[in-house]
Design an enzyme around this catalytic site. Sequence first.
Site, PDB file in Angstrom:
ATOM      1  N   SER A 235       0.836  -1.203   0.000  1.00  0.00           N
ATOM      2  CA  SER A 235       0.000   0.000   0.000  1.00  0.00           C
ATOM      3  C   SER A 235       0.868   1.249   0.000  1.00  0.00           C
ATOM      4  O   SER A 235       2.030   1.222   0.413  1.00  0.00           O
ATOM      5  CB  SER A 235      -0.899   0.069   1.248  1.00  0.00           C
ATOM      6  OG  SER A 235      -1.725  -1.057   1.359  1.00  0.00           O
ATOM      7  N   ASN A 236       0.261   2.345  -0.425  1.00  0.00           N
ATOM      8  CA  ASN A 236       0.765   3.687  -0.168  1.00  0.00           C
ATOM      9  C   ASN A 236      -0.321   4.463   0.567  1.00  0.00           C
ATOM     10  O   ASN A 236      -1.512   4.227   0.352  1.00  0.00           O
ATOM     11  CB  ASN A 236       1.048   4.461  -1.459  1.00  0.00           C
ATOM     12  CG  ASN A 236       1.977   3.751  -2.408  1.00  0.00           C
ATOM     13  OD1 ASN A 236       3.067   3.345  -2.035  1.00  0.00           O
ATOM     14  ND2 ASN A 236       1.551   3.605  -3.655  1.00  0.00           N
TER      15      ASN A 236
END
Length: 800
Positions: A235-236
Amino acid sequence: MLQRRHHLRVFAVGALALLTGATTLPASAASQDRADRPSGDRMSAVIRYTEYGIPHIVAKDYASLGFGQGWAQATDQVCTLADGFVTLHGDRSRHFGPDGTTDRSLSNARTNFSSDLFFRGIRNAKTVEKLLDQPAPAGPTRQSKELMRGWAAGYNAWLRQHRDDIKDPACRGADWLTPVAPVDVAMRGYALTMLGGQSTWVEDITRTTGPTDAKPAPAAAVRKLFDRRTADMGSNAVAFAGSTTANGRGLLLGNPHYPWAGGRRFWQSQLTIPGELNVEGGSLLGTPMVEVGHNNRIAWSHTVATGVPMNLYQLKIAPGDLHSYLVDGRPERMTDRKVTVPVRGKDGKVSQVTRSQWWTRYGPVITGGELRLPWNSGTAFALSDPNAAQLRFTDASLGLSRSRSVRDVQAALRRTQGLPWVNTVAADSAGHTLYTQSQLLPRITDELAGRCSTDLGKQYYPAEGLAVLDGSRSDCVPGTDPDAVQPGTFGPSAMPTLVDAPYAENSNDSPWLTNADRPLTGYPRIFGDTGTERSARTRGAIEDVSAMAKRGGLTVDDLQKQQFADRAPSGDRAAADAAKACSALPGGTATGSDGKAVDVSAACGILAGWDRTVKTGSKGALLFDRFWRKLTNDPKATVWKVPFSASDPVATPNTLNTADAAVGRALADTVTELRTAGIPLDAPLGENQFVVRNGKHIPIGGGGEQVGAWNIVASPWNAAQGGYGNVNFGSSYIQAVGWDGSACPVARTLLTYSQSSDPTSPHYSDQTELFSAGRMVQSRFCEKDILASPQLKVVRVSER
């Protein structure tokens, strides 16, 4: 046509008024529900569908809210959900044979048989039932249990009323479409909770027949194991403080990277209990609460954390007894957990197959596997996983959903301590930001590791954070922080946390450079490393978001632009040098790994002219991607001239080492590969990175981990099938959220693979086409916006 749409619109709003007593639903739906429930026990909900099949679910209480969520998820994903419940029941070998495989969304099992052994073992021990019985805060709250109870009832009611209407060929007419119980919903949440721990080691737990002699693998094998563990999770997320935004309020961009198929998909909804709860976001399938999302005051997302949520104990086997081990010189007998699995043979007959799993005071014995752990007359290894002793993930999500500020988010995480393997990044309408690695971790301090690590632990812990402690000493068991809910774990005060930084960003590296100007240090190694090289994605993300923060005046528009900028940071660092090296090759030829000379001259200009993005129309993106993977995966290559420096961690390493023969070799191999596949060297990326939905080719932008793109997209390379066809992992539930001072958040969302995996559904690919075009969905969070939807559809669902 316009007149017909007007009549449909009036009908929809009129139907809503009849169902709720007014068009202002949250105020009146609860009272209408009460009037329709004379027994006080029948569950029901109102579901309003807006564009792209997004449901807005309103109910009077948590059980009914869970009911609506279970019903609506079944509408879109019944086959995927049902397949997952077969897994959780330990019945895959009965229905599909022992050698088949799961989609590995609920564990890392490689075969149906090992999956069944694992989950039936949990069921036999009644682990989930025991956790449900624990009083809060150690166990789940009443609200969480009501959500689970309602979800099961909603799923069952949908199945009872619509089973014969199922069109999805994945499960139409299947005999494994069966009702579920609340404990099955809890079991699904429990399986997700263990993804970073026991679920990683399923094969090693279920093969424990012993004895085995092997030399344990070096620390590099741990890194490979962890890389595979998180290969389909990443994820970011970034939060911007009010000091960087146009109106002084916070902003959040969440970009989880998850599988595009199977049981670990997100699914979008809005959940409302008037006066109690109002939240919109993404839920992992089979869960009754929003895991990442926003309300009218806060927004949050999670990223997969670097904390190692388990540890190993090295056991001393008691003399003459392979199934006993010594603790403080005294033998303890292992527990033999016999597990019986019904297995369908090739002749269709079902037989019962029994295997043993061996358990210790620390957890299950594990043996073999990628770490080649032995079990012999001298030693064995046991796995300790604190997340296997908690069921608080739903409460953590519920606490976040009800928060009104960053401070509330912190309080909710302190209270619940139920996040298993993720960081949290949040922003609020007052302009505050938060990053915290508030995940449940065994309390292994550097002091404890230094005092109790075995020889193997002295390799694994410094290098990768996996502690291997001496199981023969009772003083090597982790202590408990005073503020910890669960014994043997770190408390909230120990968590790396950053509050009110201009930006707080994480791309699955450790907390160290959450904000490059305010590095986090001083935490134990089990949380993650410091002073080491960051991934290409982290470096690119820090470059992008720090520049955005310095520029200031940010809006939700800027978040959407960042999501779809599709910059390839590795290309910015290396493509120009690669093009020059290509042009300097004598005769335009390079030698491939097979020793053959290849004319690569046509590639030089393409690399030089590439726009350094991974957009669907980018010419040269595919060429660079294949070249860069080959170069960086070459163990003999020295890729950079300037090595990493902890004093300049974002800018280093840099400068392509064009003198290394590996550069020419990677160019030659790439050109050969693409030409052999009939793919032009300057083919637009979207021609060779795509999904096919009902026969339609949908080009997909974004890139892999190596190129450092924010917008991660991945699939196995198959030149014979067009390249990166059938994208199967990457950006999933995207949200860009801000506030403008009104009661309604300013939010845009996107579920990249769309709401339904049923190819006959109108919502099988509609948001996927938006993703291809770089567009997002305007959130309809407030009542006026829901009622203004031109595609409003109202459904009242109940147990009847």
